[in-house]
Design a protein around this motif. Structure first.
Motif, mmCIF file in Angstrom:
data_model
loop_
_atom_site.group_PDB
_atom_site.id
_atom_site.type_symbol
_atom_site.label_atom_id
_atom_site.label_comp_id
_atom_site.label_asym_id
_atom_site.label_seq_id
_atom_site.Cartn_x
_atom_site.Cartn_y
_atom_site.Cartn_z
ATOM 1 N N ILE A 115 0.849 -1.202 0.000
ATOM 2 C CA ILE A 115 0.000 0.000 0.000
ATOM 3 C C ILE A 115 0.878 1.243 0.000
ATOM 4 C CG2 ILE A 115 -1.813 1.300 1.205
ATOM 5 C CD1 ILE A 115 -2.722 -1.111 2.613
ATOM 6 N N LEU A 116 0.528 2.199 -0.817
ATOM 7 C CA LEU A 116 1.134 3.521 -0.740
ATOM 8 C C LEU A 116 0.070 4.503 -0.248
ATOM 9 C CD1 LEU A 116 3.362 5.657 -1.369
ATOM 10 C CD2 LEU A 116 2.344 5.849 -3.660
ATOM 11 N N PHE A 117 0.316 5.052 0.940
ATOM 12 C CA PHE A 117 -0.565 6.106 1.455
ATOM 13 C C PHE A 117 0.051 7.460 1.101
ATOM 14 C CE2 PHE A 117 -1.500 2.740 4.637
ATOM 15 C CZ PHE A 117 -2.876 2.706 4.550
ATOM 16 N N ILE A 118 -0.746 8.314 0.522
ATOM 17 C CA ILE A 118 -0.305 9.686 0.284
ATOM 18 C C ILE A 118 -1.163 10.593 1.163
ATOM 19 C CG2 ILE A 118 0.011 11.522 -1.405
ATOM 20 C CD1 ILE A 118 0.020 9.306 -3.584
ATOM 21 N N GLU A 119 -0.521 11.220 2.138
ATOM 22 C CA GLU A 119 -1.257 12.155 3.004
ATOM 23 C C GLU A 119 -1.145 13.539 2.401
ATOM 24 O OE1 GLU A 119 -0.136 12.285 7.178
ATOM 25 O OE2 GLU A 119 -1.376 14.071 7.472
ATOM 26 N N ASN A 120 -2.243 14.031 1.875
ATOM 27 C CA ASN A 120 -2.231 15.319 1.198
ATOM 28 C C ASN A 120 -2.174 16.475 2.207
ATOM 29 O OD1 ASN A 120 -2.572 17.174 -1.029
ATOM 30 N ND2 ASN A 120 -3.648 15.538 -2.097
ATOM 31 N N VAL A 121 -1.977 17.669 1.708
ATOM 32 C CA VAL A 121 -2.040 18.874 2.535
ATOM 33 C C VAL A 121 -3.459 19.014 3.087
ATOM 34 C CG1 VAL A 121 -1.933 21.405 2.429
ATOM 35 C CG2 VAL A 121 -0.243 20.027 1.198
ATOM 36 N N GLY A 122 -3.599 19.437 4.336
ATOM 37 C CA GLY A 122 -4.922 19.646 4.935
ATOM 38 C C GLY A 122 -5.644 20.792 4.255
ATOM 39 N N ASN A 123 -6.640 20.453 3.430
ATOM 40 C CA ASN A 123 -7.317 21.455 2.602
ATOM 41 C C ASN A 123 -8.448 20.741 1.873
ATOM 42 O OD1 ASN A 123 -8.047 23.231 0.493
ATOM 43 N ND2 ASN A 123 -5.942 23.883 0.118
ATOM 44 N N LEU A 124 -9.668 21.207 2.054
ATOM 45 C CA LEU A 124 -10.817 20.535 1.421
ATOM 46 C C LEU A 124 -11.101 21.041 0.013
ATOM 47 C CD1 LEU A 124 -13.719 19.895 3.992
ATOM 48 C CD2 LEU A 124 -12.321 18.222 2.780
ATOM 49 N N VAL A 125 -10.325 21.994 -0.480
ATOM 50 C CA VAL A 125 -10.626 22.543 -1.801
ATOM 51 C C VAL A 125 -9.613 22.070 -2.851
ATOM 52 C CG1 VAL A 125 -11.255 24.611 -3.097
ATOM 53 C CG2 VAL A 125 -11.543 24.598 -0.627
ATOM 54 N N CYS A 126 -8.423 22.613 -2.804
ATOM 55 C CA CYS A 126 -7.471 22.469 -3.908
ATOM 56 C C CYS A 126 -7.052 21.028 -4.210
ATOM 57 C CB CYS A 126 -6.244 23.332 -3.647
ATOM 58 S SG CYS A 126 -6.681 24.984 -3.031
ATOM 59 N N PRO A 127 -6.797 20.172 -3.204
ATOM 60 C CA PRO A 127 -6.319 18.826 -3.553
ATOM 61 C C PRO A 127 -7.316 18.039 -4.410
ATOM 62 C CG PRO A 127 -5.847 19.282 -1.253
ATOM 63 C CD PRO A 127 -6.753 20.387 -1.746
ATOM 64 N N SER A 128 -8.572 18.469 -4.453
ATOM 65 C CA SER A 128 -9.550 17.719 -5.255
ATOM 66 C C SER A 128 -9.261 17.825 -6.752
ATOM 67 C CB SER A 128 -10.977 18.191 -4.955
ATOM 68 O OG SER A 128 -11.265 19.397 -5.630
ATOM 69 N N SER A 129 -8.561 18.854 -7.170
ATOM 70 C CA SER A 129 -8.316 19.051 -8.609
ATOM 71 C C SER A 129 -7.078 18.316 -9.112
ATOM 72 C CB SER A 129 -8.120 20.543 -8.919
ATOM 73 O OG SER A 129 -9.234 21.287 -8.502
ATOM 74 N N TYR A 130 -6.245 17.810 -8.207
ATOM 75 C CA TYR A 130 -4.965 17.249 -8.627
ATOM 76 C C TYR A 130 -4.923 15.738 -8.440
ATOM 77 C CZ TYR A 130 -3.316 21.936 -9.314
ATOM 78 O OH TYR A 130 -3.167 23.214 -9.800
ATOM 79 N N ASP A 131 -5.046 15.032 -9.542
ATOM 80 C CA ASP A 131 -4.886 13.582 -9.556
ATOM 81 C C ASP A 131 -3.421 13.262 -9.242
ATOM 82 O OD1 ASP A 131 -4.967 10.890 -10.072
ATOM 83 O OD2 ASP A 131 -5.464 11.092 -12.212
#
Lengths: 222, 222
Positions: A115-131
């Motif tokens: 498994i590769l877990f990627i913990e994104n930056v805490g932000n409910l907006v911008c990370p949704s646009s970046y696959d």
């Protein structure tokens, strides 16, 4: 602002190209890749800490921890027993992008990873646009954030496959209605898998672990 | 990505120009303008609801509620007694910008206004880069978010003048250390004014109201 939009579109299409490469590379190695997204403080790092402690002996987990300015999350994950942990400090950027992930993956030995877990930056907006080339996005919400969040940040909930509702130990102490948040989330995305848990009190975690085991096995074709 | 950075710089310098115009316009009318920023779910709307109910008879408050996709926050503020409430739906954008504020201000009669509250999009990253012409940024954090947030999102805490710590009724139910969050915040910004309160239990609110009264009077030159 037209020039800005044009540049933004180019950035996103370049991102999609790199994400497709990552997805192909991870799929060849049959690695389950999960992109964890949420508001700051919903408990992404805590959930990963618990997961490392519980599953370290049965699954090989690699973790990429994205942060705006510090390596705090990566440090916590190493302390929790993470063997393959890499920080990405975005230097102010509000999300991870595929280029950042590509850079980190080049340094990692992925042969034994499940498994590769990627913990994104805490932000409910911008990370949704970046696959990022993940198999799925996992969105966390905590019971103190307000049950209207899926309606207010629909893009994130629409693009996620799993909704983890964390901090269930605090239910009843605010006006957060867990049925309402589930209804709101399913209005946005009817297929969302919902897992309720409390990292602090360690309740509900087994459902999450079982889901991880199943998805890993499916990815391996077992 | 150089072209992107160039475009971004142009956008920011145009934003700064518009923000300066807003600041001049609001200052002429001696209006205290506060830009409220936080993670989603920290309680910006709740704090404004309480403030409207408590101070509506003594201060004229105008509110601009920014949201990504809905007008939920503006609707809540109208119900709480807001006489001048305007929604801004950013249509996916992760922050308000000065151009959006300029558009709304043109429609408002500002002659009788004492305070303009701008409730930004819930996001601890992007809104820190966009000056809206406010006198001050007020950053909220809730006691369930983790006491390391000032270190992880330093830009927002550096550019804010006031830190409101909300949900103090939940202190002791997680590992959040209120002294630690204050220390972390003051490491980033030694001048930060800290106000601790609970919107739900209505404790500590009087300190916030008194601060608003003082700042409004100072702005009027009384």
């Amino acid at each position: 602002m037209n020039k800005r939009i044009t540049v933004e579109k180019k950035v996103l299409s370049e991102n999609d190209r790199l994400a497709a490469e990552i997805r192909r590379k991870l799929s060849e190695k049959r690695i389950l890749a999960l992109n964890l997204v949420s508001s700051p403080g919903s408990g992404k790092t805590s959930l990963l800490e618990k997961t490392l402690k519980a599953l370290n002996s049965e699954l090989n987990m690699a973790l990429i921890a994205g942060d705006v300015q510090t390596e705090n999350d990566a440090d916590r994950l190493k302390k929790a027993g993470g063997k393959i942990v890499r920080p990405i400090v975005t230097g102010g950027a509000c999300h991870l992008d595929a280029k950042m992930i590509t850079g980190v993956l080049e340094e990692l030995d992925l042969d034994e990873v499940d498994i590769l877990f990627i913990e994104n930056v805490g932000n409910l907006v911008c990370p949704s646009s970046y696959d990022l080339g993940e198999d799925m996005k996992v969105v966390l919400i905590s019971t103190t954030e307000g049950d209207d969040k899926p309606l207010k940040y629909p893009s994130m909930f629409r693009r996620s496959s799993v909704l983890v509702i964390n901090k269930t130990d605090l239910l009843g102490l605010s006006d957060f209605d867990i049925e309402q948040v589930k209804n709101n989330a399913r209005m946005i995305n009817a297929d969302l898998i919902v897992i309720e848990l409390s990292c602090l009190k360690e309740t509900g975690l087994e459902t999450w672990y079982e889901w991880l085991r199943e998805r890993t096995a499916a990815k391996k074709g077992r």
